[in-house]
Design a protein around this motif. Structure first.
Motif, PDB file in Angstrom:
ATOM      1  N   LEU A  52       0.821  -1.201   0.000  1.00 15.75           N
ATOM      2  CA  LEU A  52       0.000   0.000   0.000  1.00 15.75           C
ATOM      3  C   LEU A  52       0.862   1.260   0.000  1.00 15.75           C
ATOM      4  CD1 LEU A  52      -2.668   1.504   0.216  1.00 15.75           C
ATOM      5  CD2 LEU A  52      -2.647   1.080   2.685  1.00 15.75           C
ATOM      6  N   ILE A  53       1.879   1.287   0.837  1.00 18.47           N
ATOM      7  CA  ILE A  53       2.755   2.462   0.911  1.00 18.47           C
ATOM      8  C   ILE A  53       3.446   2.702  -0.424  1.00 18.47           C
ATOM      9  CG2 ILE A  53       4.794   3.454   2.025  1.00 18.47           C
ATOM     10  CD1 ILE A  53       2.271   3.456   3.761  1.00 18.47           C
ATOM     11  N   ASN A  54       3.904   1.638  -1.061  1.00 21.36           N
ATOM     12  CA  ASN A  54       4.553   1.783  -2.367  1.00 21.36           C
ATOM     13  C   ASN A  54       3.581   2.370  -3.388  1.00 21.36           C
ATOM     14  OD1 ASN A  54       6.952   0.749  -1.428  1.00 21.36           O
ATOM     15  ND2 ASN A  54       6.573  -1.334  -2.147  1.00 21.36           N
ATOM     16  N   ALA A  55       2.312   1.942  -3.324  1.00 21.58           N
ATOM     17  CA  ALA A  55       1.312   2.472  -4.247  1.00 21.58           C
ATOM     18  C   ALA A  55       1.036   3.948  -3.968  1.00 21.58           C
ATOM     19  CB  ALA A  55       0.027   1.666  -4.146  1.00 21.58           C
ATOM     20  N   LEU A  56       0.946   4.297  -2.692  1.00 29.07           N
ATOM     21  CA  LEU A  56       0.697   5.699  -2.329  1.00 29.07           C
ATOM     22  C   LEU A  56       1.835   6.602  -2.777  1.00 29.07           C
ATOM     23  CD1 LEU A  56      -0.755   5.237   1.277  1.00 29.07           C
ATOM     24  CD2 LEU A  56      -2.012   5.955  -0.754  1.00 29.07           C
ATOM     25  N   ASN A  57       3.056   6.066  -2.764  1.00 30.82           N
ATOM     26  CA  ASN A  57       4.221   6.846  -3.175  1.00 30.82           C
ATOM     27  C   ASN A  57       4.494   6.735  -4.674  1.00 30.82           C
ATOM     28  OD1 ASN A  57       4.771   7.708  -0.551  1.00 30.82           O
ATOM     29  ND2 ASN A  57       6.017   5.904  -0.099  1.00 30.82           N
ATOM     30  N   GLY A  58       3.671   5.933  -5.369  1.00 32.56           N
ATOM     31  CA  GLY A  58       3.908   5.660  -6.783  1.00 32.56           C
ATOM     32  C   GLY A  58       3.402   6.763  -7.694  1.00 32.56           C
ATOM     33  N   PRO A  59       3.485   6.521  -9.000  1.00 31.34           N
ATOM     34  CA  PRO A  59       3.036   7.530  -9.990  1.00 31.34           C
ATOM     35  C   PRO A  59       1.533   7.727  -9.953  1.00 31.34           C
ATOM     36  CG  PRO A  59       3.576   5.432 -11.058  1.00 31.34           C
ATOM     37  CD  PRO A  59       4.009   5.297  -9.628  1.00 31.34           C
ATOM     38  N   GLN A  60       1.086   8.792 -10.609  1.00 33.12           N
ATOM     39  CA  GLN A  60      -0.327   9.166 -10.583  1.00 33.12           C
ATOM     40  C   GLN A  60      -1.231   8.138 -11.261  1.00 33.12           C
ATOM     41  OE1 GLN A  60      -2.062  11.815  -9.056  1.00 33.12           O
ATOM     42  NE2 GLN A  60      -0.123  11.766  -7.953  1.00 33.12           N
ATOM     43  N   ASP A  61      -0.669   7.304 -12.135  1.00 30.01           N
ATOM     44  CA  ASP A  61      -1.492   6.288 -12.780  1.00 30.01           C
ATOM     45  C   ASP A  61      -1.437   4.946 -12.036  1.00 30.01           C
ATOM     46  OD1 ASP A  61       1.109   5.660 -13.372  1.00 30.01           O
ATOM     47  OD2 ASP A  61       0.797   5.369 -15.532  1.00 30.01           O
ATOM     48  N   GLU A  62      -0.853   4.944 -10.852  1.00 27.06           N
ATOM     49  CA  GLU A  62      -0.755   3.723 -10.054  1.00 27.06           C
ATOM     50  C   GLU A  62      -2.150   3.263  -9.621  1.00 27.06           C
ATOM     51  OE1 GLU A  62       1.541   0.729  -8.006  1.00 27.06           O
ATOM     52  OE2 GLU A  62       2.277   2.382  -9.237  1.00 27.06           O
ATOM     53  N   ILE A  63      -2.414   1.953  -9.756  1.00 28.65           N
ATOM     54  CA  ILE A  63      -3.674   1.357  -9.322  1.00 28.65           C
ATOM     55  C   ILE A  63      -3.365   0.274  -8.296  1.00 28.65           C
ATOM     56  CG2 ILE A  63      -5.705   0.028 -10.015  1.00 28.65           C
ATOM     57  CD1 ILE A  63      -5.435   1.314 -12.781  1.00 28.65           C
ATOM     58  N   TYR A  64      -4.022   0.367  -7.152  1.00 32.35           N
ATOM     59  CA  TYR A  64      -3.805  -0.613  -6.087  1.00 32.35           C
ATOM     60  C   TYR A  64      -5.172  -1.093  -5.605  1.00 32.35           C
ATOM     61  CZ  TYR A  64      -2.438  -2.607  -1.570  1.00 32.35           C
ATOM     62  OH  TYR A  64      -2.262  -3.450  -0.503  1.00 32.35           O
ATOM     63  N   CYS A  65      -5.296  -2.405  -5.430  1.00 32.26           N
ATOM     64  CA  CYS A  65      -6.564  -2.955  -4.970  1.00 32.26           C
ATOM     65  C   CYS A  65      -6.314  -4.182  -4.113  1.00 32.26           C
ATOM     66  CB  CYS A  65      -7.446  -3.302  -6.162  1.00 32.26           C
ATOM     67  SG  CYS A  65      -9.080  -3.929  -5.691  1.00 32.26           S
ATOM     68  N   HIS A  66      -6.968  -4.243  -2.963  1.00 31.46           N
ATOM     69  CA  HIS A  66      -6.904  -5.426  -2.112  1.00 31.46           C
ATOM     70  C   HIS A  66      -8.316  -5.792  -1.690  1.00 31.46           C
ATOM     71  CE1 HIS A  66      -6.666  -7.472   1.870  1.00 31.46           C
ATOM     72  NE2 HIS A  66      -5.799  -8.199   1.199  1.00 31.46           N
ATOM     73  N   GLU A  67      -8.663  -7.064  -1.836  1.00 31.26           N
ATOM     74  CA  GLU A  67     -10.000  -7.549  -1.483  1.00 31.26           C
ATOM     75  C   GLU A  67      -9.933  -8.351  -0.198  1.00 31.26           C
ATOM     76  OE1 GLU A  67     -12.640 -10.983  -3.341  1.00 31.26           O
ATOM     77  OE2 GLU A  67     -12.712  -9.201  -4.610  1.00 31.26           O
ATOM     78  N   GLY A  68     -10.892  -8.116   0.676  1.00 32.28           N
ATOM     79  CA  GLY A  68     -10.966  -8.862   1.931  1.00 32.28           C
ATOM     80  C   GLY A  68     -12.412  -9.122   2.314  1.00 32.28           C
ATOM     81  N   ALA A  69     -12.592  -9.992   3.283  1.00 31.73           N
ATOM     82  CA  ALA A  69     -13.943 -10.324   3.745  1.00 31.73           C
ATOM     83  C   ALA A  69     -14.437  -9.277   4.739  1.00 31.73           C
ATOM     84  CB  ALA A  69     -13.954 -11.699   4.394  1.00 31.73           C
ATOM     85  N   ILE A  70     -15.736  -9.064   4.767  1.00 35.38           N
ATOM     86  CA  ILE A  70     -16.345  -8.246   5.811  1.00 35.38           C
ATOM     87  C   ILE A  70     -16.539  -9.159   7.024  1.00 35.38           C
ATOM     88  CG2 ILE A  70     -18.363  -6.884   6.484  1.00 35.38           C
ATOM     89  CD1 ILE A  70     -18.709  -6.064   3.614  1.00 35.38           C
ATOM     90  N   THR A  71     -15.643  -9.056   7.972  1.00 34.16           N
ATOM     91  CA  THR A  71     -15.686  -9.912   9.150  1.00 34.16           C
ATOM     92  C   THR A  71     -16.822  -9.465  10.073  1.00 34.16           C
ATOM     93  OG1 THR A  71     -14.192  -8.486  10.397  1.00 34.16           O
ATOM     94  CG2 THR A  71     -13.179 -10.189   9.013  1.00 34.16           C
ATOM     95  N   PRO A  72     -17.207 -10.299  11.031  1.00 28.08           N
ATOM     96  CA  PRO A  72     -18.246  -9.885  11.987  1.00 28.08           C
ATOM     97  C   PRO A  72     -17.901  -8.584  12.714  1.00 28.08           C
ATOM     98  CG  PRO A  72     -17.926 -12.251  12.118  1.00 28.08           C
ATOM     99  CD  PRO A  72     -16.850 -11.731  11.195  1.00 28.08           C
ATOM    100  N   ALA A  73     -16.616  -8.414  13.085  1.00 25.83           N
ATOM    101  CA  ALA A  73     -16.216  -7.182  13.781  1.00 25.83           C
ATOM    102  C   ALA A  73     -16.384  -5.960  12.877  1.00 25.83           C
ATOM    103  CB  ALA A  73     -14.766  -7.297  14.252  1.00 25.83           C
ATOM    104  N   ILE A  74     -16.004  -6.102  11.608  1.00 31.09           N
ATOM    105  CA  ILE A  74     -16.176  -5.007  10.651  1.00 31.09           C
ATOM    106  C   ILE A  74     -17.657  -4.714  10.439  1.00 31.09           C
ATOM    107  CG2 ILE A  74     -15.975  -4.450   8.184  1.00 31.09           C
ATOM    108  CD1 ILE A  74     -13.201  -5.726   8.233  1.00 31.09           C
ATOM    109  N   GLN A  75     -18.453  -5.760  10.283  1.00 28.46           N
ATOM    110  CA  GLN A  75     -19.887  -5.570  10.048  1.00 28.46           C
ATOM    111  C   GLN A  75     -20.559  -4.881  11.233  1.00 28.46           C
ATOM    112  OE1 GLN A  75     -21.899  -9.067   8.711  1.00 28.46           O
ATOM    113  NE2 GLN A  75     -23.819  -8.027   8.334  1.00 28.46           N
ATOM    114  N   PHE A  76     -20.145  -5.249  12.437  1.00 25.43           N
ATOM    115  CA  PHE A  76     -20.756  -4.641  13.623  1.00 25.43           C
ATOM    116  C   PHE A  76     -20.392  -3.157  13.723  1.00 25.43           C
ATOM    117  CE2 PHE A  76     -21.078  -4.217  18.395  1.00 25.43           C
ATOM    118  CZ  PHE A  76     -22.457  -4.275  18.417  1.00 25.43           C
TER     119      PHE A  76
END
Length: 326
Positions: free
Chosen positions: A149-173
């Motif tokens: 993520l940090i590398n993407a934030l420091n990257g060029p303006q056309d940089e695309i970063y995506c991470h997929e994760g589950a909505i855990t019970p703690a997140i949902q609550f």
């Protein structure tokens, strides 16, 4: 997302652009009503503080539409609680299908487009975060391994970063507490800030765990991940009378060992542990709405034993079901 940067595009015989009706509910909260020609619902933006805002999309479209979301170098953490959508980056081949129960962490400059199907209610919560806030978290917590993520934030303006994760019970609550916040005025802003930071911490912890384990051998194949999500959908669609593990494995085309292992990896819980948490979350939501009594709710989420339901509910939320409606 900035409300003023949203443009809806509906397809009839041709594409028609429409801007939403803007409502200012308080100095830090803005609501945009979906154009009436497209359905019902709203997009709500809550400015928590500099560098951090909450977005809530709750819509019932009557026809398929797209809307463009433009950010100024912001990281978006989205949580698809119900519905389905297609996300793509204009000018690129990047495109993905998002399903309920999935969280996406996306950096796309200058923005992206979301396509929503007709006649399918959609509920999305999101956080918009400026990079400076992420940098401060990493500096204050040396144990965080957010290198990608940090590398993407420091990257060029056309940089695309995506991470997929589950909505855990703690997140949902945490999201449910944001949606149902009962406070008004400055106290509402303070409360929502605490919940937004909690949600951000939970999602970054999820990303951190992923990066720490990124060198694991033999990751799940994409087709197997699709089957895991299909298994999750089958459980949610049959919450009152769910299939057995063997029945579920046959329906999705995975053996029971791979289903159990893959489900825990993708969804962050066992198959029936996930089902139990989703039943509890739905029961909590129904009781808060106050339209059903405890007996109706427990049967509605698939329980047959009232004492077992009450015990599970109190274990999960620290209070009895009846206390939510009394």
């Amino acid at each position: 997302m900035e409300i003023k940067n949203i443009i809806y595009k509906a397809q009839n015989s041709r594409w028609v652009e429409e801007e939403p009706e803007i409502i200012q509910s308080n100095p830090f909260e803005t609501v945009a009503q979906i154009p009436k020609s497209l359905g019902k619902g709203e997009t709500r933006t809550i400015q928590i503080r500099d560098g951090l805002s909450i977005g809530l999309i709750n819509q019932r479209p009557t026809q398929s539409f797209m809307y463009n979301v433009k950010h100024n170098d912001l990281l978006e953490l989205s949580f698809l609680l119900s519905g389905k959508m297609e996300v793509f980056i204009p000018g690129t081949q990047e495109r993905c299908t998002a399903r309920s129960g999935v969280s996406g962490l996306v950096l796309a400059r200058p923005g992206f487009t979301i396509e929503v199907p007709a006649n399918r209610p959609i509920l999305i919560a999101s956080l918009l975060v400026q990079p400076a806030l992420i940098y401060s978290f990493v500096e204050d917590n040396p144990g965080l391994m957010l290198e990608g993520l940090i590398n993407a934030l420091n990257g060029p303006q056309d940089e695309i970063y995506c991470h997929e994760g589950a909505i855990t019970p703690a997140i949902q609550f945490a999201i449910q507490q944001i949606i149902s916040c009962p406070l008004q005025g400055p106290l509402r802003q303070i409360y929502l800030e605490s919940k937004a930071l909690e949600l951000l911490a939970l999602r970054l912890d999820q990303l951190n765990s992923h990066e720490l384990n990124s060198n694991r051998p033999k990751p799940l194949a994409h087709r197997d991940i699709e089957k895991i999500h299909y298994a999750k959908d089958l459980l949610m669609d049959n919450m009152e009378n769910p299939p057995s593990l063997l029945e579920l494995s046959k329906q999705v085309g995975l053996n029971d060992f791979k289903l159990k292992k893959g489900f825990r990896e993708v969804m962050g819980n066992t198959v029936f542990g996930y089902l139990r948490e989703q039943r509890m979350a739905k029961a909590h939501r129904l009781l808060e709405e106050g339209k059903m009594n405890v007996t109706e709710v427990l049967y509605g989420v698939g329980y047959n034993d009232p004492s077992h339901f009450c015990s599970e509910f109190k274990k999960r939320f620290g209070r009895t079901p009846s206390s939510l409606i009394n």
